[in-house]
Design a protein around this motif. Structure first.
Motif, PDB file in Angstrom:
ATOM      1  N   UNK A 383       0.833  -1.221   0.000  1.00 35.78           N
ATOM      2  CA  UNK A 383       0.000   0.000   0.000  1.00 35.78           C
ATOM      3  C   UNK A 383       0.865   1.267   0.000  1.00 35.78           C
ATOM      4  N   UNK A 384       2.167   1.093   0.353  1.00 38.30           N
ATOM      5  CA  UNK A 384       3.015   2.286   0.484  1.00 38.30           C
ATOM      6  C   UNK A 384       3.865   2.568  -0.757  1.00 38.30           C
ATOM      7  N   UNK A 385       3.759   1.702  -1.760  1.00 40.21           N
ATOM      8  CA  UNK A 385       4.528   1.932  -3.000  1.00 40.21           C
ATOM      9  C   UNK A 385       4.056   3.237  -3.647  1.00 40.21           C
ATOM     10  N   UNK A 386       5.046   4.089  -3.979  1.00 42.88           N
ATOM     11  CA  UNK A 386       4.712   5.381  -4.600  1.00 42.88           C
ATOM     12  C   UNK A 386       4.576   6.505  -3.583  1.00 42.88           C
ATOM     13  N   UNK A 387       4.499   6.145  -2.306  1.00 41.61           N
ATOM     14  CA  UNK A 387       4.339   7.188  -1.276  1.00 41.61           C
ATOM     15  C   UNK A 387       5.703   7.602  -0.728  1.00 41.61           C
ATOM     16  N   UNK A 388       5.730   8.761  -0.043  1.00 45.34           N
ATOM     17  CA  UNK A 388       6.959   9.257   0.579  1.00 45.34           C
ATOM     18  C   UNK A 388       6.826   9.087   2.087  1.00 45.34           C
ATOM     19  N   UNK A 389       7.822   8.453   2.708  1.00 43.88           N
ATOM     20  CA  UNK A 389       7.797   8.247   4.159  1.00 43.88           C
ATOM     21  C   UNK A 389       9.055   8.859   4.775  1.00 43.88           C
ATOM     22  N   UNK A 390       8.923   9.443   5.939  1.00 47.08           N
ATOM     23  CA  UNK A 390      10.108   9.870   6.694  1.00 47.08           C
ATOM     24  C   UNK A 390      10.751   8.623   7.286  1.00 47.08           C
ATOM     25  N   UNK A 391      12.063   8.536   7.159  1.00 48.84           N
ATOM     26  CA  UNK A 391      12.772   7.347   7.641  1.00 48.84           C
ATOM     27  C   UNK A 391      13.895   7.785   8.579  1.00 48.84           C
ATOM     28  N   UNK A 392      13.960   7.146   9.736  1.00 52.04           N
ATOM     29  CA  UNK A 392      15.054   7.400  10.681  1.00 52.04           C
ATOM     30  C   UNK A 392      16.189   6.460  10.286  1.00 52.04           C
ATOM     31  N   UNK A 393      17.296   7.047   9.827  1.00 53.25           N
ATOM     32  CA  UNK A 393      18.406   6.240   9.304  1.00 53.25           C
ATOM     33  C   UNK A 393      19.193   5.640  10.466  1.00 53.25           C
ATOM     34  N   UNK A 394      19.400   4.337  10.415  1.00 54.80           N
ATOM     35  CA  UNK A 394      20.062   3.665  11.539  1.00 54.80           C
ATOM     36  C   UNK A 394      21.375   2.991  11.144  1.00 54.80           C
ATOM     37  N   UNK A 395      21.657   2.919   9.843  1.00 59.54           N
ATOM     38  CA  UNK A 395      22.917   2.307   9.420  1.00 59.54           C
ATOM     39  C   UNK A 395      23.137   2.492   7.933  1.00 59.54           C
ATOM     40  N   UNK A 396      24.391   2.336   7.489  1.00 62.10           N
ATOM     41  CA  UNK A 396      24.690   2.410   6.063  1.00 62.10           C
ATOM     42  C   UNK A 396      25.561   1.224   5.669  1.00 62.10           C
ATOM     43  N   UNK A 397      25.473   0.868   4.400  1.00 65.64           N
ATOM     44  CA  UNK A 397      26.303  -0.196   3.829  1.00 65.64           C
ATOM     45  C   UNK A 397      27.051   0.442   2.670  1.00 65.64           C
ATOM     46  N   UNK A 398      28.264   0.944   2.975  1.00 64.99           N
ATOM     47  CA  UNK A 398      29.023   1.695   1.951  1.00 64.99           C
ATOM     48  C   UNK A 398      29.246   0.863   0.694  1.00 64.99           C
ATOM     49  N   UNK A 399      29.557  -0.402   0.903  1.00 65.35           N
ATOM     50  CA  UNK A 399      29.904  -1.268  -0.232  1.00 65.35           C
ATOM     51  C   UNK A 399      28.758  -1.290  -1.254  1.00 65.35           C
ATOM     52  N   UNK A 400      27.542  -1.479  -0.752  1.00 65.76           N
ATOM     53  CA  UNK A 400      26.378  -1.560  -1.665  1.00 65.76           C
ATOM     54  C   UNK A 400      25.653  -0.230  -1.797  1.00 65.76           C
ATOM     55  N   UNK A 401      26.231   0.817  -1.193  1.00 64.19           N
ATOM     56  CA  UNK A 401      25.630   2.151  -1.338  1.00 64.19           C
ATOM     57  C   UNK A 401      24.151   2.164  -0.924  1.00 64.19           C
ATOM     58  N   UNK A 402      23.833   1.498   0.166  1.00 56.62           N
ATOM     59  CA  UNK A 402      22.454   1.586   0.671  1.00 56.62           C
ATOM     60  C   UNK A 402      22.466   2.012   2.132  1.00 56.62           C
ATOM     61  N   UNK A 403      21.356   2.603   2.526  1.00 56.04           N
ATOM     62  CA  UNK A 403      21.172   2.981   3.927  1.00 56.04           C
ATOM     63  C   UNK A 403      19.987   2.189   4.473  1.00 56.04           C
ATOM     64  N   UNK A 404      19.981   1.992   5.780  1.00 54.17           N
ATOM     65  CA  UNK A 404      18.919   1.192   6.404  1.00 54.17           C
ATOM     66  C   UNK A 404      18.277   2.017   7.514  1.00 54.17           C
ATOM     67  N   UNK A 405      16.959   1.982   7.548  1.00 54.59           N
ATOM     68  CA  UNK A 405      16.297   2.767   8.579  1.00 54.59           C
ATOM     69  C   UNK A 405      14.913   2.231   8.871  1.00 54.59           C
ATOM     70  N   UNK A 406      14.170   3.032   9.655  1.00 53.71           N
ATOM     71  CA  UNK A 406      12.798   2.640   9.996  1.00 53.71           C
ATOM     72  C   UNK A 406      11.858   3.803   9.717  1.00 53.71           C
ATOM     73  N   UNK A 407      10.644   3.456   9.293  1.00 45.94           N
ATOM     74  CA  UNK A 407       9.602   4.485   9.165  1.00 45.94           C
ATOM     75  C   UNK A 407       8.740   4.442  10.423  1.00 45.94           C
ATOM     76  N   UNK A 408       7.715   5.269  10.460  1.00 47.76           N
ATOM     77  CA  UNK A 408       6.835   5.273  11.648  1.00 47.76           C
ATOM     78  C   UNK A 408       6.212   3.895  11.867  1.00 47.76           C
ATOM     79  N   UNK A 409       6.184   3.077  10.772  1.00 51.28           N
ATOM     80  CA  UNK A 409       5.499   1.779  10.842  1.00 51.28           C
ATOM     81  C   UNK A 409       6.319   0.724  11.570  1.00 51.28           C
ATOM     82  N   UNK A 410       7.563   1.021  11.894  1.00 48.71           N
ATOM     83  CA  UNK A 410       8.478  -0.021  12.390  1.00 48.71           C
ATOM     84  C   UNK A 410       9.096   0.320  13.737  1.00 48.71           C
ATOM     85  N   UNK A 411       8.754  -0.448  14.753  1.00 45.78           N
ATOM     86  CA  UNK A 411       9.455  -0.314  16.032  1.00 45.78           C
ATOM     87  C   UNK A 411      10.805  -1.030  15.908  1.00 45.78           C
TER      88      UNK A 411
END
Ligand code: SF4
Length: 452
Positions: A383-411
């Motif tokens: 249901x969230x595809x196409x929407x914009x969510x605020x994400x609290x960034x909790x980690x990065x993976x430099x090698x794969x150039x991705x960041x990992x975080x949580x939205x309001x939906x995730x404890x």
């Protein structure tokens, strides 16, 4: 003992977020006394394990960790067991952990310095056991903040103990009755966290909806939230955990709907959906009114995320009652759901019922529920595809150039994640456009200038 080791401690925190806060509070008291934390147990004068004890599996883990430390312990080191396990199972610890030097219960975390001193002086060879007869003054926090910061977010304890009587649960026997923290203390801690720059405050207790009951407050949680909103306007997210079914009040729902700072996220452990099983569990068993209140919450709080927890294999759960549970989750369709096999716990009101459901049946039912939930979770995520969510960034993976975080939906630790293409600053809140969904997680791209 080397000069360098004297006055150092190594603290291991097991179990839940509430235990993490107790560990943090004990660390604050020790640091304030000039003790120094060490990352490696081999360098520490004091080895402290803040144990969990409410399930057999948790106690086994605590014994394993204590035994490991005991086996490596040097003559000048002191091994201390703290937390929930000593509160009811201190003899099991003494019998299982040779070389233990001291013990204190979860209700006496604030006495950690006394225990360290006693273990230093103790020449008896027997572990020093800190279980004073005098009533514990749970509100005597000795000036410690009752919070634990984890990156950009922090757990904030609002109460401890529980007055409920759920048949399978040892917590009231371990933690004692409900003790709500004075609101001014909670606000003080929240302001300190705001000053610390946290982006998310997670309110925790055994039952947050019971906050203030012992202080004579009605709807205390709503009152507390209203005061928090005025006190910490710069903390973007306030999250509620561990609410009790039937106690999410109208005014709480109204407040959550009108105040975006309070995340539209509700964790309501239901444990089962068969009224007979719920009655036997001594839990709210009017499943129709549970359905209605969940539907009302969904209709009144836009985009609310619902999480629940279930126990399968409780005595008396036959195929028919398990089917009712399955149909319930297929019809309610929770965003997040955790399932646990019933753990037989001597001393609980359910003890006389024994443990008749075979372990392999419990395992099958856990798997069946989680397979069913996987499809539902994907559908809820899509249901969230196409929407914009605020994400609290909790980690990065430099090698794969991705960041990992949580939205309001995730404890933290129990729900999903948002995988972000691109590197974003850890600890920051960034807008992310959601491009796809997987079973428990979302995938997206950073919006605008946040891409560094
Ligand atoms: S509400 Fe029930 S399950 Fe939760 S801590 Fe209290 S007695 Fe245990």
């Amino acid at each position: 003992m080397t000069k360098r080791a004297k006055g150092t401690y190594h603290l291991v925190s097991l179990g839940c977020a509430k235990n993490l806060v107790d560990s943090d509070s004990m660390a604050q008291l020790m640091n304030r006394q000039g003790l120094i934390p060490t990352a490696s147990p081999g360098d520490a004068e004091f080895l402290i394990v803040n144990t969990c004890g409410f399930l057999t599996a948790a106690r086994e883990e605590a014994i394993a960790v204590l035994t490991d430390l005991a086996s490596e312990k040097l003559p000048w080191q002191k091994l201390i067991a703290a937390g929930c396990m000593p509160e009811r199972h201190h003899q099991d610890i003494i019998n299982s952990v040779p070389g233990l030097d001291g013990m204190l219960g979860t209700q006496r975390w604030m006495d950690i310095l006394d225990v360290l001193q006693e273990t230093r002086l103790n020449r008896q060879g027997l572990p020093y056991q800190h279980f004073p007869q005098s009533a514990v003054d749970a509100r005597n926090e000795k000036g410690a903040h009752r919070a634990a910061v984890q990156g950009g977010s922090a757990y904030l304890k609002i109460a401890d103990g529980c007055r409920r009587t759920c048949a399978y649960c040892l917590i009231p026997l371990i933690k004692g009755d409900l003790v709500s923290r004075p609101m001014e203390k909670i606000i003080e801690d929240a302001k300190a966290l705001q000053g610390h720059g946290v982006k998310e405050i997670i309110l925790i207790a055994q039952d947050t909806t019971d906050y203030g009951h012992d202080l004579g407050m009605r709807d205390g949680l709503t009152r507390l939230l209203e005061t928090l909103l005025k006190s910490v306007p710069d903390v973007p997210w306030i999250r509620l955990m561990y609410t009790f079914p039937g106690y999410v009040s109208e005014s709480l729902i109204q407040l959550m709907n009108s105040e975006p700072q309070i995340l539209p996220y509700l964790d309501i452990p239901l444990q089962h959906a068969d009224p007979n099983i719920l009655k036997s569990m001594r839990r709210p068993s009017d499943i129709q009114s549970v359905r209605e209140s969940l539907a009302q919450i969904r209709s009144l709080i836009e985009d609310v995320t619902l999480r629940t927890t279930l126990i399968v294999g409780y005595p008396g759960e036959d195929q028919q009652s398990f089917q009712k549970l399955l149909e319930f989750i297929q019809s309610v369709r929770f965003d997040h759901l955790g399932t646990f096999p019933y753990s037989f716990e001597p001393g609980t009101p359910a003890e006389p019922l024994g443990d008749p459901v075979p372990e392999h049946i419990k395992t099958e039912r856990v798997e069946h529920i989680m397979q069913t939930q996987a499809e539902i979770s994907l559908e809820r995520n899509q249901r969230f595809i196409g929407r914009v969510l605020d994400v609290l960034v909790e980690g990065v993976d430099d090698e794969n150039q991705i960041s990992i975080g949580r939205s309001y939906r995730d404890a933290p630790e129990i729900d999903g994640l948002v995988l972000i293409e691109g590197l974003a600053p850890v600890g920051e809140m960034v807008p992310v456009r959601i491009n796809s969904a997987i079973t428990h997680d979302l995938v997206g791209t950073l919006i605008d200038h946040h891409l560094s």
